[in-house]
Design a protein around this motif. Sequence first.
Motif, PDB file in Angstrom:
ATOM      1  N   UNK A  45     -13.225  -6.344   4.563  1.00  0.00           N
ATOM      2  CA  UNK A  45     -12.201  -6.959   5.235  1.00  0.00           C
ATOM      3  C   UNK A  45     -11.393  -6.526   5.964  1.00  0.00           C
ATOM      4  N   UNK A  46     -10.549  -7.130   7.428  1.00  0.00           N
ATOM      5  CA  UNK A  46     -10.400  -6.307   8.418  1.00  0.00           C
ATOM      6  C   UNK A  46      -8.641  -5.240   8.358  1.00  0.00           C
ATOM      7  N   UNK A  47      -8.000  -5.348   7.168  1.00  0.00           N
ATOM      8  CA  UNK A  47      -7.319  -5.096   6.405  1.00  0.00           C
ATOM      9  C   UNK A  47      -7.684  -3.426   6.131  1.00  0.00           C
ATOM     10  N   UNK A  48      -9.287  -2.771   6.583  1.00  0.00           N
ATOM     11  CA  UNK A  48      -9.456  -1.684   6.341  1.00  0.00           C
ATOM     12  C   UNK A  48      -8.680  -0.764   7.293  1.00  0.00           C
ATOM     13  N   UNK A  49      -8.295  -1.827   8.739  1.00  0.00           N
ATOM     14  CA  UNK A  49      -7.594  -0.577   9.857  1.00  0.00           C
ATOM     15  C   UNK A  49      -6.748  -0.313  10.309  1.00  0.00           C
ATOM     16  N   UNK A  50      -5.914  -1.072   8.643  1.00  0.00           N
ATOM     17  CA  UNK A  50      -4.192  -0.684   9.075  1.00  0.00           C
ATOM     18  C   UNK A  50      -3.612   0.092   8.144  1.00  0.00           C
ATOM     19  N   UNK A  51      -2.645   0.196   7.858  1.00  0.00           N
ATOM     20  CA  UNK A  51      -2.194   0.410   7.080  1.00  0.00           C
ATOM     21  C   UNK A  51      -1.081  -0.378   6.283  1.00  0.00           C
ATOM     22  N   UNK A  52      -1.907  -0.896   5.017  1.00  0.00           N
ATOM     23  CA  UNK A  52      -1.250  -3.123   4.371  1.00  0.00           C
ATOM     24  C   UNK A  52      -0.616  -2.657   3.382  1.00  0.00           C
ATOM     25  N   UNK A  53       1.250  -2.296   3.264  1.00  0.00           N
ATOM     26  CA  UNK A  53       1.435  -1.667   2.252  1.00  0.00           C
ATOM     27  C   UNK A  53       1.669  -2.585   1.107  1.00  0.00           C
ATOM     28  N   UNK A  54       1.872  -4.178   1.148  1.00  0.00           N
ATOM     29  CA  UNK A  54       1.767  -5.296   0.523  1.00  0.00           C
ATOM     30  C   UNK A  54       1.186  -5.609  -0.213  1.00  0.00           C
ATOM     31  N   UNK A  55      -0.532  -4.736  -0.030  1.00  0.00           N
ATOM     32  CA  UNK A  55      -1.743  -5.269  -0.595  1.00  0.00           C
ATOM     33  C   UNK A  55      -2.426  -3.703  -1.296  1.00  0.00           C
ATOM     34  N   UNK A  56      -1.189  -2.727  -1.829  1.00  0.00           N
ATOM     35  CA  UNK A  56      -1.482  -1.481  -1.434  1.00  0.00           C
ATOM     36  C   UNK A  56      -2.707  -0.762  -2.285  1.00  0.00           C
ATOM     37  N   UNK A  57      -3.296  -1.554  -3.449  1.00  0.00           N
ATOM     38  CA  UNK A  57      -4.418  -0.850  -3.917  1.00  0.00           C
ATOM     39  C   UNK A  57      -6.004  -2.020  -3.758  1.00  0.00           C
ATOM     40  N   UNK A  58      -5.031  -2.818  -3.496  1.00  0.00           N
ATOM     41  CA  UNK A  58      -6.297  -3.637  -2.116  1.00  0.00           C
ATOM     42  C   UNK A  58      -7.056  -2.725  -1.051  1.00  0.00           C
ATOM     43  N   UNK A  59      -6.072  -2.890  -0.715  1.00  0.00           N
ATOM     44  CA  UNK A  59      -6.192  -2.244   0.645  1.00  0.00           C
ATOM     45  C   UNK A  59      -7.150  -0.962   0.663  1.00  0.00           C
ATOM     46  N   UNK A  60      -6.528  -0.483  -0.920  1.00  0.00           N
ATOM     47  CA  UNK A  60      -7.292   1.330  -0.391  1.00  0.00           C
ATOM     48  C   UNK A  60      -9.254   0.612  -1.604  1.00  0.00           C
TER      49      UNK A  60
END
Length: 237
Positions: free
Chosen positions: A136-151
């Motif tokens: 997911x492109x979100x791997x490049x940012x610290x998006x706290x709204x989807x914390x575990x998904x991003x982790x």
Amino acid sequence: MEPAALVTGGAKRLGRAISLALARDGYDVAVHYNHSAEAAEQLAEEIRRLGRRCETFRCELSDTSAVERMAERIRDTFDGWSVLVNNASLFERATLTETDESLFDRLMSVNLKAPLFLTRQFAVLCRRGRIINLLDTKVSEELTSHLVYVITKKALLDLTRLTAKELAPDIRVNGVCPGLILPPPGAEEGYLEKLASRVPLARPGRCEDIVSAALYLLHSDYVTGQCIFVDGGEHLR
Ligand SMILES: NC(=O)c1ccc[n+]([C@@H]2O[C@H](COP(=O)([O-])OP(=O)(O)OC[C@H]3O[C@@H](n4cnc5c(N)ncnc54)[C@H](OP(=O)(O)O)[C@@H]3O)[C@@H](O)[C@H]2O)c1
């Protein structure tokens, strides 16, 4: 022996587009699904009409022994199994304080543990081939709204690189990082268009954009450990 590919979560949405593209590219396809039995069967019919073999495999991916048994059944069914696409995923919104243990376990098991053990089984059973992980492109940012998904997706990025190294030279492992492609099921009208204002290319992408990147990675014999952002430049924010 015909080459064959497994696409997890392959019955609908991006997985369906990837499954069809692989069939058009000359692969027999193992379509994995969990709840979407009807969609999986319809897709299998569509793939068979393209002249390729297609079988469907139901599996709850949080059950590691079921994942390993599914890989064995696929190996028994398709002699030419040589491509694994780890596409299935759970996307759930929760900040740290909204996260409970069950959400953590659910997301970790589907988004990280299942790709890891499928990769291991694929390596043991097939020995040669190619793996594509959907990140997911979100791997490049610290998006706290989807914390575990991003982790889970950040860890899957690391898993992509680590397995690319360990499994070389016989297995290449790469990733695709989609941006705004399909709205989550149930999203309100205009969901993607509203979010597209944050994307440098100012529009959502299409399933075909992800498919092209996946096919490029499958065909590129000198590329491994690579993750391609297909996100209209969203990772540049
Ligand atoms: N859509 C986007 O715009 C976008 C953006 C960024 C990243 N991505 C990534 O691209 C990939 C595909 O995205 P998508 O939106 O098409 O995926 P999705 O619809 O959210 O999920 C794909 C499939 O995963 C399967 N799945 C979920 N939990 C499962 C479980 N416990 N056991 C077995 N299967 C399970 C489901 O299969 P069943 O329906 O059969 O139950 C589902 O259809 C994902 O890895 C996603 O993170 C997508």
